[in-house]
Write a protein that holds these residues in place. Sequence first.
Motif, PDB file in Angstrom:
ATOM      1  N   GLY A   1       8.561   3.026  -1.309  1.00 34.59           N
ATOM      2  CA  GLY A   1       7.556   4.064  -1.086  1.00 34.59           C
ATOM      3  C   GLY A   1       7.862   5.206  -0.169  1.00 34.59           C
ATOM      4  O   GLY A   1       8.884   5.292   0.483  1.00 34.59           O
ATOM      5  N   GLY A   2       6.935   6.122  -0.163  1.00 28.10           N
ATOM      6  CA  GLY A   2       6.968   7.322   0.666  1.00 28.10           C
ATOM      7  C   GLY A   2       5.542   7.800   0.762  1.00 28.10           C
ATOM      8  O   GLY A   2       4.691   7.080   1.251  1.00 28.10           O
ATOM      9  N   CYS A   3       5.241   8.963   0.260  1.00 32.78           N
ATOM     10  CA  CYS A   3       3.852   9.420   0.205  1.00 32.78           C
ATOM     11  C   CYS A   3       3.718  10.429  -0.927  1.00 32.78           C
ATOM     12  O   CYS A   3       4.495  11.383  -0.999  1.00 32.78           O
TER      13      CYS A   3
ATOM     14  N   GLY B   1      11.478   6.809   1.298  1.00 30.33           N
ATOM     15  CA  GLY B   1      12.068   5.752   2.084  1.00 30.33           C
ATOM     16  C   GLY B   1      11.381   5.361   3.366  1.00 30.33           C
ATOM     17  O   GLY B   1      11.801   5.753   4.457  1.00 30.33           O
ATOM     18  N   ASN B   2      10.302   4.584   3.248  1.00 31.26           N
ATOM     19  CA  ASN B   2       9.807   3.893   4.434  1.00 31.26           C
ATOM     20  C   ASN B   2      10.925   2.998   4.962  1.00 31.26           C
ATOM     21  O   ASN B   2      11.738   2.478   4.196  1.00 31.26           O
ATOM     22  N   LEU B   3      10.945   2.782   6.263  1.00 31.74           N
ATOM     23  CA  LEU B   3      11.877   1.810   6.855  1.00 31.74           C
ATOM     24  C   LEU B   3      11.710   0.469   6.124  1.00 31.74           C
ATOM     25  O   LEU B   3      10.589  -0.036   5.985  1.00 31.74           O
TER      26      LEU B   3
ATOM     27  N   ARG C   1       0.836  -1.208   0.000  1.00 36.76           N
ATOM     28  CA  ARG C   1       0.000   0.000   0.000  1.00 36.76           C
ATOM     29  C   ARG C   1       0.872   1.260   0.000  1.00 36.76           C
ATOM     30  O   ARG C   1       0.973   1.964  -0.988  1.00 36.76           O
ATOM     31  N   ASP C   2       1.562   1.514   1.090  1.00 36.21           N
ATOM     32  CA  ASP C   2       2.364   2.741   1.205  1.00 36.21           C
ATOM     33  C   ASP C   2       3.496   2.727   0.187  1.00 36.21           C
ATOM     34  O   ASP C   2       3.876   3.770  -0.362  1.00 36.21           O
ATOM     35  N   GLY C   3       4.048   1.549  -0.072  1.00 33.53           N
ATOM     36  CA  GLY C   3       5.118   1.439  -1.049  1.00 33.53           C
ATOM     37  C   GLY C   3       4.616   1.675  -2.460  1.00 33.53           C
ATOM     38  O   GLY C   3       5.048   2.602  -3.147  1.00 33.53           O
TER      39      GLY C   3
ATOM     40  N   VAL D   1       4.564   2.464  15.524  1.00 34.61           N
ATOM     41  CA  VAL D   1       5.419   3.523  14.974  1.00 34.61           C
ATOM     42  C   VAL D   1       5.673   3.266  13.491  1.00 34.61           C
ATOM     43  O   VAL D   1       5.761   2.123  13.045  1.00 34.61           O
ATOM     44  N   HIS D   2       5.784   4.367  12.756  1.00 38.25           N
ATOM     45  CA  HIS D   2       5.910   4.304  11.292  1.00 38.25           C
ATOM     46  C   HIS D   2       7.019   5.288  10.897  1.00 38.25           C
ATOM     47  O   HIS D   2       6.785   6.481  10.741  1.00 38.25           O
ATOM     48  N   PHE D   3       8.224   4.735  10.774  1.00 38.07           N
ATOM     49  CA  PHE D   3       9.368   5.617  10.521  1.00 38.07           C
ATOM     50  C   PHE D   3       9.794   5.579   9.055  1.00 38.07           C
ATOM     51  O   PHE D   3       9.673   4.556   8.385  1.00 38.07           O
ATOM     52  N   HIS D   4      10.298   6.731   8.625  1.00 40.50           N
ATOM     53  CA  HIS D   4      10.898   6.826   7.294  1.00 40.50           C
ATOM     54  C   HIS D   4      12.391   7.057   7.466  1.00 40.50           C
ATOM     55  O   HIS D   4      12.824   7.692   8.427  1.00 40.50           O
ATOM     56  N   ASP D   5      13.162   6.556   6.498  1.00 39.44           N
ATOM     57  CA  ASP D   5      14.617   6.557   6.642  1.00 39.44           C
ATOM     58  C   ASP D   5      15.288   7.708   5.893  1.00 39.44           C
ATOM     59  O   ASP D   5      16.485   7.648   5.614  1.00 39.44           O
TER      60      ASP D   5
HETATM   61 MG    MG Z   1       5.048   5.779   5.084  1.00 40.09          MG
END
Ligand code: MG
Length: 313
Positions: free
Chosen positions: A251-253, A261-263, A27-29, A219-223
């Motif tokens: 992914g990102g948004c 960069g989602n984790l 989804r997010d990716g 938690v939902h971290f981006h790198d």
């Molecule tokens: Mg995300």
Amino acid sequence: MTAAGLPMEVPAEGLPTRVRIHEVGARDGLQNEQTVVPTEIKAEFIHRLAAAGLPTVEATSFVHPKWVPQLADAEQLFPLLDDLDPQRLPVLVPNERGLDRALALGARRIAVFGSATESFAKANLNRTVDEALAMFAPVIARAKDARVEVRGYLSMCFGDPWEGPVPVAQTVRVCRALLDLGCDELSLGDTIGVATPGHVQTLLAALNEAGVPTSRIGVHFHDTYGQALANTFAALQHGITTIDASAGGLGGCPYAKSATGNLATEDLVWMLHGLGIETGVDLDRLTATSVWMAEALGRPSPSRTLRALSHKE
Ligand code: MG
Ligand code: HMG
């Protein structure tokens, strides 16, 4: 590293013994890919992720197709997953129209998605923060009536590309409001990846003080700035046991330009297994899946663990 491509297991003091990874790659990716991935490939991706042992694989979004064309095939995709338990397949739903679409297909777990900041609320939902909460209220109430579990995402919990640093109290207010509307779980999004570990622990402590129990926080971290694993470790030290990650770091948004960069799930699993924390995930199967997906997308994955493992021979 051990011969089998697994991290050496050396536990650290005071961490949870088990973590539930909430996989968001499909989804997010994929919502952030330039190319629209064919529905059958998405279905295979989700099946492979589930077979790799990921307990929760976010499947798609029932949003306006013009806003997120990459996920416009939700009606075609969801029925292709009917051999999987729908409890494992959350879907995003912004409003009652989205809820109707999701329930019609048998979805049993949904997520609404709010923002801690006005700028992102406008960009992502065409609403103010409070208008978005008002839009979610009937969605959550109806989902609860149907015994459908509800996650409340909150984006821009730490910083916002238009507004800069986000005060902790501002994030806490919207988190509290989402729980008061009936969300079972929150997911704290560092959408542009600017959080650092002290900020994470400060926010978590402030949420506890506002009556939000740690057990209901994910938690939902981006790198983006290389902080995702450090922030994850800070959250583990606080007792967090639900962590979002995206296979291959996809992914990102689409509505937050700097959100890259989602984790990566592989990077997360490597750290958790090294710490002796159980996830139920088979890293080999996960890695093979992300390599396959990167080939389908025609570009390499940003995950360091994936790169290291796929070049180990
Ligand atoms: Mg995300
Ligand atoms: P709007 O334009 O204000 O919509 O968009 P509206 O309520 O005025 O309705 C306009 C038209 O859209 C109507 O059709 C509705 O029926 C239709 P008309 O009567 O004109 O023919 N419509 C819909 N159609 C299909 N499905 C729906 C739906 N809703 C209305 N659900 C809206 C408001 C919320 C719809 C829009 O802003 C939207 O779809 N936004 C979604 C954006 C999105 O998905 N963003 C990515 C997810 S958030 C994220 O990724 C962050 C996260 O990962 C965490 C992190 O990393 O921080 C969660």
